[in-house]
Write a protein that holds these residues in place. Sequence first.
Motif, short mmCIF file in Angstrom:
data_model
loop_
_atom_site.label_atom_id
_atom_site.label_comp_id
_atom_site.label_asym_id
_atom_site.label_seq_id
_atom_site.Cartn_x
_atom_site.Cartn_y
_atom_site.Cartn_z
N GLN A 49 0.86 -1.19 0.00
CA GLN A 49 0.00 0.00 0.00
C GLN A 49 0.90 1.24 0.00
N SER A 50 0.58 2.21 -0.87
CA SER A 50 1.37 3.45 -0.93
C SER A 50 0.47 4.65 -0.71
N ASP A 51 0.99 5.62 0.05
CA ASP A 51 0.32 6.90 0.24
C ASP A 51 0.86 7.83 -0.86
N TYR A 61 7.08 8.32 5.45
CA TYR A 61 6.34 7.06 5.43
C TYR A 61 5.54 6.98 4.14
N LYS A 62 6.04 6.19 3.20
CA LYS A 62 5.46 6.18 1.86
C LYS A 62 4.72 4.88 1.53
N THR A 63 5.32 3.74 1.86
CA THR A 63 4.72 2.46 1.49
C THR A 63 4.75 1.49 2.67
N LEU A 64 3.87 0.51 2.59
CA LEU A 64 3.78 -0.49 3.66
C LEU A 64 3.35 -1.83 3.07
N ASP A 65 4.05 -2.88 3.43
CA ASP A 65 3.67 -4.23 3.02
C ASP A 65 2.54 -4.68 3.95
N ILE A 66 1.34 -4.87 3.38
CA ILE A 66 0.18 -5.21 4.22
C ILE A 66 -0.28 -6.65 3.97
N ASP A 68 0.26 -9.46 5.35
CA ASP A 68 -0.17 -10.28 6.49
C ASP A 68 -1.20 -9.60 7.39
N VAL A 69 -1.68 -8.42 6.99
CA VAL A 69 -2.71 -7.75 7.80
C VAL A 69 -4.03 -8.51 7.72
N LEU A 70 -4.33 -9.00 6.55
CA LEU A 70 -5.57 -9.75 6.30
C LEU A 70 -5.21 -10.99 5.49
N PRO A 71 -6.11 -11.97 5.39
CA PRO A 71 -5.75 -13.21 4.66
C PRO A 71 -5.68 -13.02 3.14
N TYR A 72 -4.83 -12.08 2.72
CA TYR A 72 -4.72 -11.78 1.29
C TYR A 72 -4.22 -12.97 0.48
N TYR A 161 -2.53 0.51 -4.44
CA TYR A 161 -2.29 -0.87 -4.00
C TYR A 161 -1.56 -1.60 -5.12
N ARG B 141 -0.18 8.55 14.61
CA ARG B 141 -0.45 8.90 13.22
C ARG B 141 -1.12 7.72 12.52
N PHE B 143 -1.62 5.68 8.69
CA PHE B 143 -1.09 5.46 7.35
C PHE B 143 -2.10 4.62 6.56
N PRO B 144 -2.43 5.03 5.34
CA PRO B 144 -2.13 6.29 4.67
C PRO B 144 -2.84 7.44 5.38
N ALA B 145 -2.37 8.66 5.12
CA ALA B 145 -2.92 9.81 5.83
C ALA B 145 -4.41 9.97 5.56
N VAL B 152 -7.08 -0.69 4.03
CA VAL B 152 -6.31 -1.08 5.22
C VAL B 152 -5.77 0.19 5.87
N ARG B 197 2.27 -4.44 16.81
CA ARG B 197 3.49 -5.01 16.26
C ARG B 197 4.60 -3.98 16.49
N ARG B 205 2.77 -0.53 15.73
CA ARG B 205 1.75 -0.39 14.69
C ARG B 205 0.66 -1.43 14.87
N SER B 207 -2.83 -2.66 12.38
CA SER B 207 -3.51 -2.44 11.11
C SER B 207 -4.86 -3.12 11.12
N TYR B 212 -14.15 -4.39 7.50
CA TYR B 212 -13.88 -5.80 7.77
C TYR B 212 -13.93 -6.07 9.28
#
Lengths: 167, 253
Positions: A49-51, A61-66, A68-72, A161, B141, B143-145, B152, B197, B205, B207, B212
């Motif tokens: 995910q990128s802002d 803070y530009k990108t985040l590997d998500i 494992d946040v949900l059962p993707y 995304y 904060r 993310f994303p803003a 997510v 985490r 963090r 998420s 959901y």
Amino acid sequence: MKAKKLFLYILTIGFLITGCRPDAFKEIGDAVKPVESITGQWKLRKVTQSDINAVEKGFPYKTLDITDVLPYQDVTFSLAFSNGAPGSFATGNASGLDLFDFENGTWGVDDINAPSVIYLINNNDSATLTIGSYPNSVNHNTLIISVIKKDEETNKELIRYDYEFVH
Amino acid sequence: MKKLITISFALILSVTAWSQCALTYSFSPSSFTAEDQFTLTIDVTGTPVAGLTDLYLWSWSNAGDAYFNTAWDNSPEDAKLTHVSGNIFTITGSGVVWYQKSPGQLTQMQFLVKTKTGNVQSCDIAPVKFDPIEFIPSKMRVFPAKVGYNDVVSVYFHQDLATILNEQRMTPTKAVIVAYDENDNELTPASVEINLRKENTTTWRASFKPNYSFTGNTPAKFRYRFKGTIVNSNNEVVEVLTDFEEVVLTKLK
């Protein structure tokens, strides 16, 4: 003696001429079309995910590997291709996780010979997926597509995304 | 007793007076940086200036007054609101133009509505924040803003930026999320607690995805805070909580 030398020269030239024939290469067949390489059943491997505003402004803070946040990684994505044209598409997962705004329908591309965009269509709804990379042996047959989310009011791009699919 | 009644009466009167002069307004776009142009729509119904058609804006920011705040008793034409209909007025502008400051200097703005001579006026509105032009580090904060209900969302706790002793001392464990629909009704469940985490030695963090994690109506906003433990002077482990932060979800397509 001279005649013998002359005979040898003629013989050598004769061998060279008859020996230099083009090899018969095997038929390489039709080139694999990119649009065909993106079809089939795919399994989601990674989600980033990128802002977009943070990327544009150089925020820390530009990108985040998500992933494992949900059962993707349970999500599947299939693109059917028949009679030389895109057909139906479907997404599936056991946990009710929606990747796009709808789960099935038909799909199309912007350019059948070198697509850069996939359109998912379901009745009056549509979604635009940007192809990041065609699958090939270098990227281990990974299909990378991106989805941009925009502010409904201003049309400003806010979130991207990046989905990495493998067979 | 008499004094108490007088004070109570005065309090009720002041609250009533305030509620009768508060403006209803909206910005288009709903969020903007100090550089972005916006259109401000104001409904003066129920305020002292209701029913008037020649109205002017008086506005100020954290960095100073708007350029059209020349004299309270003689507002210039640049401050005049466009009368749309009834009690509805509009005006277009941007932070950098109105306050004559650089985007980095502007963080928030306020305004009221008045007559040209200032003999009648509305109340001040609460501060409206500009979207940041540059990254401003903060203890909590998102993310994303800007996120929608179907995205997510990651909430962060930066302990190195905390200024309250308990927050500096605590071992963060969970994020507590409460979601609301557009009518401020709490969604189900009433709150969700997500294990944190550890991202690095001072950052945690959690998420989640609003639609959901919560059921019922479409989530329109959420509040979040962080929960942790400290050891008190009796060597007991006690729970501590940060204050809540509120996030309004953006409508995305």
